[in-house]
Design an enzyme around this catalytic site. Structure first.
Site, PDB file in Angstrom:
ATOM      1  CG  HIS A 117       9.074 -36.054 -23.274  1.00  0.00           C
ATOM      2  ND1 HIS A 117       9.369 -37.492 -22.988  1.00  0.00           N
ATOM      3  CD2 HIS A 117       9.996 -35.238 -22.858  1.00  0.00           C
ATOM      4  CE1 HIS A 117      10.241 -36.972 -23.729  1.00  0.00           C
ATOM      5  NE2 HIS A 117      11.325 -35.844 -23.560  1.00  0.00           N
ATOM      6  CE  LYS A 149       7.437  -8.158 -17.072  1.00  0.00           C
ATOM      7  NZ  LYS A 149       8.563  -9.154 -15.583  1.00  0.00           N
ATOM      8  CB  CYS A 165      -0.842  -0.169   1.202  1.00  0.00           C
ATOM      9  SG  CYS A 165      -1.898  -1.784   1.243  1.00  0.00           S
ATOM     10  NE  ARG A 209       4.173   2.004  -1.531  1.00  0.00           N
ATOM     11  CZ  ARG A 209       5.403   1.087  -0.881  1.00  0.00           C
ATOM     12  NH1 ARG A 209       6.660   0.898  -2.192  1.00  0.00           N
ATOM     13  NH2 ARG A 209       5.530   0.198  -0.207  1.00  0.00           N
ATOM     14  CE  LYS A 257       8.743  -2.282  -9.598  1.00  0.00           C
ATOM     15  NZ  LYS A 257       8.452  -3.140 -11.504  1.00  0.00           N
ATOM     16  CD  GLU A 296       4.255  -8.898 -14.865  1.00  0.00           C
ATOM     17  OE1 GLU A 296       4.057  -8.332 -14.021  1.00  0.00           O
ATOM     18  OE2 GLU A 296       5.912  -8.848 -14.757  1.00  0.00           O
ATOM     19  CD  GLU A 346      11.233 -11.323 -16.421  1.00  0.00           C
ATOM     20  OE1 GLU A 346      10.973 -12.093 -15.573  1.00  0.00           O
ATOM     21  OE2 GLU A 346      10.658 -10.232 -16.852  1.00  0.00           O
ATOM     22  N   GLY A 383       1.242  -2.309   5.807  1.00  0.00           N
ATOM     23  CA  GLY A 383       2.141  -4.475   5.853  1.00  0.00           C
ATOM     24  C   GLY A 383       0.699  -5.361   6.610  1.00  0.00           C
ATOM     25  CD1 TRP A 432      -3.074  -4.897  -4.906  1.00  0.00           C
ATOM     26  CD2 TRP A 432      -1.432  -6.148  -3.254  1.00  0.00           C
ATOM     27  NE1 TRP A 432      -2.247  -5.918  -5.147  1.00  0.00           N
ATOM     28  CE2 TRP A 432      -1.841  -6.445  -4.660  1.00  0.00           C
ATOM     29  CE3 TRP A 432      -0.818  -6.128  -2.184  1.00  0.00           C
ATOM     30  CZ2 TRP A 432      -1.442  -7.793  -4.475  1.00  0.00           C
ATOM     31  CZ3 TRP A 432       0.094  -7.820  -2.784  1.00  0.00           C
ATOM     32  CH2 TRP A 432      -0.221  -8.515  -3.432  1.00  0.00           C
TER      33      TRP A 432
HETATM   34  C1  AGP Z   1       7.263  -8.936 -12.174  1.00  0.00           C
HETATM   35  O1  AGP Z   1       7.265  -8.199 -14.001  1.00  0.00           O
HETATM   36  C2  AGP Z   1       6.338  -8.857 -11.388  1.00  0.00           C
HETATM   37  N1  AGP Z   1       6.081  -7.734 -10.511  1.00  0.00           N
HETATM   38  C3  AGP Z   1       6.923 -10.160 -10.653  1.00  0.00           C
HETATM   39  O2  AGP Z   1       7.019 -11.038 -10.843  1.00  0.00           O
HETATM   40  C4  AGP Z   1       7.964  -9.889  -9.450  1.00  0.00           C
HETATM   41  O3  AGP Z   1       9.467  -9.819  -9.961  1.00  0.00           O
HETATM   42  C5  AGP Z   1       8.164  -9.752  -8.030  1.00  0.00           C
HETATM   43  O4  AGP Z   1       6.541 -10.230  -7.944  1.00  0.00           O
HETATM   44  C6  AGP Z   1       9.794  -9.621  -7.277  1.00  0.00           C
HETATM   45  O5  AGP Z   1       9.831  -8.491  -6.525  1.00  0.00           O
HETATM   46  P1  AGP Z   1      10.596  -7.824  -6.393  1.00  0.00           P
HETATM   47  O6  AGP Z   1      11.977  -8.034  -7.950  1.00  0.00           O
HETATM   48  O7  AGP Z   1      10.104  -5.816  -6.086  1.00  0.00           O
HETATM   49  O8  AGP Z   1      10.988  -8.821  -4.791  1.00  0.00           O
END
Ligand code: AGP
Length: 610
Positions: A505, A486, A2, A28, A605, A489, A482, A103, A76
């Site tokens: 397989h 990308k 948040c 956030r 984020k 998400e 990766e 938190g 969030w």
């Molecule tokens: C990546 O595009 C995502 N937003 C997510 O997987 C991110 O990499 C993951 O939550 C880890 O975050 P961090 O690198 O801040 O620890």
């Protein structure tokens, strides 16, 4: 995760500052928003589900509302769904105390039970309202003592902003496991979860350290530990330009951050690479320590985990020691074989990811030395590591990471080379050749970015595809992970990364004429094998998008429907290049699909909750 913002000062115009600060923290979390203001000795709260605009519209109709003491929040959802009543700030039973929180209070259920027995009633499902009523139950007229006592009772993670009607000249804050900064102004001071919220007012900040309470007045700030002992305030100067946290003239933070990669890679690599010497800041792995290492364990989440998956391949090749890669959320709940001869590397952009922070603590408990690769200076993971290497990627605002991924990867190359050289596992020629290639990464990425319009064209062709596989072998397979994340998400297209050699397989049964297969083939010795995997899926009707290196141009027959070429580079470094067209492809596909690219649904984020 948040966003919290707070203001104490002489100006009665605190509300506009608060709103702009919350706007900067939208990344956030944005399920709901709210503000609490002290006005005519009474705390007034306005909070609603939805984006900040909802609050702004309400305030437009309340021009008479002014205040010099305010706190605000962008939520969030963690405890309780998105609703007005679950939005922060929360108000104590007496109406005298209001709290915003980032938190998780892990013992909130027991605290809630105790408070209920004392006659407290709860309107929301949140753990934060429990904090508000706990403060209420402890309040004896001395707010500092009250907060001190509360912090001893709270378990879990919290960044708190607190105001009390009996203290019209004071803003309180407390921090444990969740980030919280103080901004120092002229006759006014601020708190925020992150720097962008205060940049319009000040570049002087102090990051609260673990288990600290801050007491802010107009022109006086005091910091204490949870036992009430005075602590030193460490002030740092933020050298970001204001634009660094703005979109500049890009449509989205994500494309801005993709385009920033050459610059931030230079910023991350060049201070650590001079005349073929690798200087990893003040990291000093001596030969004895490295010789006794029985393995390296890389632990992370999401894209940071994918960096680890790439690193495993080249680290084992260069260091000739076992390298494990593990999801932090798995590592922390199993019995990992980790001891003083294990180097644990935690990779994290935010430095606040709850699972990664918990894995770090677990690794330290088991006696391992922990090195973290982090983007946010002074973050929890950075502060708790034995050694930290910062990626100088600057603020990464888009939820989908790009420049942080690339700079993390570049640091992993340097770490691997540094250890390999120290252990004498690499010839001088090979070492110098790789170093030269590392130094060429930024310019090679620039060349790829210059072709972004051709990748946009490819995205236009395929953005309505609903079934996509990314296939590759070894390092290419790791990049596929990766690439797939990308795409998922930000475009919400379900895609899957698959080891090219494994498809036959079973999963190849899913391949049909509606499937797009994106094949990465940058590894010379495996190129032909990957081409034969492409033939397998093509014969089953798949459409093929091939990503390979420019030197393969004459080897590509009609097999691919489209090809994206990346510049030739040492095989182990190709992930730094092949990931870039995948970032661009995901961005443009999502753009054509009209998705909310910087704030994808259900995501935030930094995942500071389990
Ligand atoms: C990546 O595009 C995502 N937003 C997510 O997987 C991110 O990499 C993951 O939550 C880890 O975050 P961090 O690198 O801040 O620890």
């Amino acid at each position: 995760m948040c966003g919290i913002v707070g203001y104490i000062g002489k100006s009665e115009k605190a509300i506009p500052f608060l709103l702009q600060g919350l706007e900067k923290l939208e990344y956030r979390g944005y399920d709901s928003s709210g503000i609490a203001i002290l006005n005519q000795n009474e705390i007034k709260i306005i909070k609603k589900q939805g984006r900040l605009k909802v609050i702004k519209d309400i305030l437009d109709g309340k021009k008479e509302l002014h205040s010099h003491l305010v706190i605000g929040h962008k939520r969030w959802a963690t405890h309780g769904n998105h609703s007005d009543v679950n939005a922060h700030p929360h108000l104590s039973k007496s109406g005298k105390i209001s709290v915003v929180h980032n938190g998780i209070i892990e013992n909130y259920i027991n605290l809630k039970k105790d408070l209920t027995k004392k006659g407290y009633e709860f309107k929301s499902d949140t753990d934060t309202e429990v904090v508000a009523q706990l403060l209420d139950s402890l309040y004896n007229g001395d707010m500092f003592e009250t907060i001190k006592k509360a912090t001893q009772l709270l378990e879990g993670s919290f960044a708190l902003g607190i105001i009390c009607a009996d203290y019209p000249d004071t803003l309180f804050a407390a921090k444990k496991d969740s980030p919280l900064i103080i901004g120092l102004g002229e006759n006014e001071n601020y708190i925020a979860s992150d720097i962008p919220a205060v940049l319009s007012k000040t570049r002087k900040i102090c990051r609260l350290k673990e288990k600290q309470i801050a007491v802010l007045k107009n022109s006086d700030i005091n910091i204490f530990d949870f036992n009430g002992n005075k602590a030193k305030m460490e002030i740092s100067e933020i050298n970001w330009n204001v634009n660094a946290a703005e979109k500049n003239n890009y449509d989205h933070f994500m494309i801005k951050e993709i385009m920033e990669q050459p610059e931030v890679l230079n910023a991350t690599i060049s201070p650590r690479l001079k005349d073929y010497k690798i200087k990893l800041d003040n990291l000093n792995f001596n030969e004895e320590y490295l010789k006794n290492l029985n393995k390296i364990s890389i632990v992370a989440c999401g894209s940071a985990y994918h960096v680890g998956c790439v690193a495993k391949y080249f680290m084992e090749e260069l260091i000739k020691k076992p390298v494990e890669v593990e999801l932090a959320s798995e590592f922390r709940y199993r019995s990992p074989i980790v001891d003083k001869n294990t180097l644990v590397i935690i990779i994290s952009q935010s430095g606040e990811t709850a699972d990664s922070l918990a894995a770090l603590r677990e690794a330290k408990k088991l006696g391992a030395r922990v090195l973290s690769v982090v983007n946010v200076v002074g973050s929890s993971i950075a502060n708790e590591s034995d050694d930290v290497l910062y990626t100088w990627a600057g603020p990464e605002i888009a939820v989908a990471t790009t420049k942080a991924y690339s700079t993390q990867l570049s640091l992993m190359y340097l770490i691997a080379l540094y250890i390999s050289k120290t252990l004498g596992k690499i010839t001088d020629d090979n070492y110098k050749d790789i170093i030269k290639n590392i130094e060429s990464i930024p310019e090679k990425i620039t060349a790829i970015l210059k072709k972004s319009s051709s990748i946009e064209e490819i995205a236009k062709k395929y953005y309505q595809t609903e079934k996509i596989f990314f296939i590759g072998r070894t390092l290419d397979y790791a990049v596929c992970m990766e690439a797939s994340l990308k795409l998922k998400e930000i475009s919400y297209i379900h895609s899957e990364a698959y080891a090219a050699g494994e498809l036959k397989h079973g999963t190849i049964s899913l391949i049909d004429d509606k499937t797009l297969v994106i094949a990465l083939a940058t590894q010379d010795e495996l190129f032909d094998k990957t081409i034969s995997n492409i033939r397998e899926v093509k014969s089953r009707g798949a459409t093929i998008l091939l990503v390979t290196t420019e030197d393969k141009m004459d080897k590509i027959s009609e097999i691919a429907d489209d090809v994206i070429y990346v510049p030739k580079i040492s095989n182990i470094l190709s992930p730094s290049l092949s990931v870039v067209p995948m970032q661009l492809l995901s961005y443009y596909v999502a753009k054509f699909r009209g998705c909310d690219i910087d704030k994808p649904r259900n995501l935030a984020k930094s995942v500071t909750v389990e």
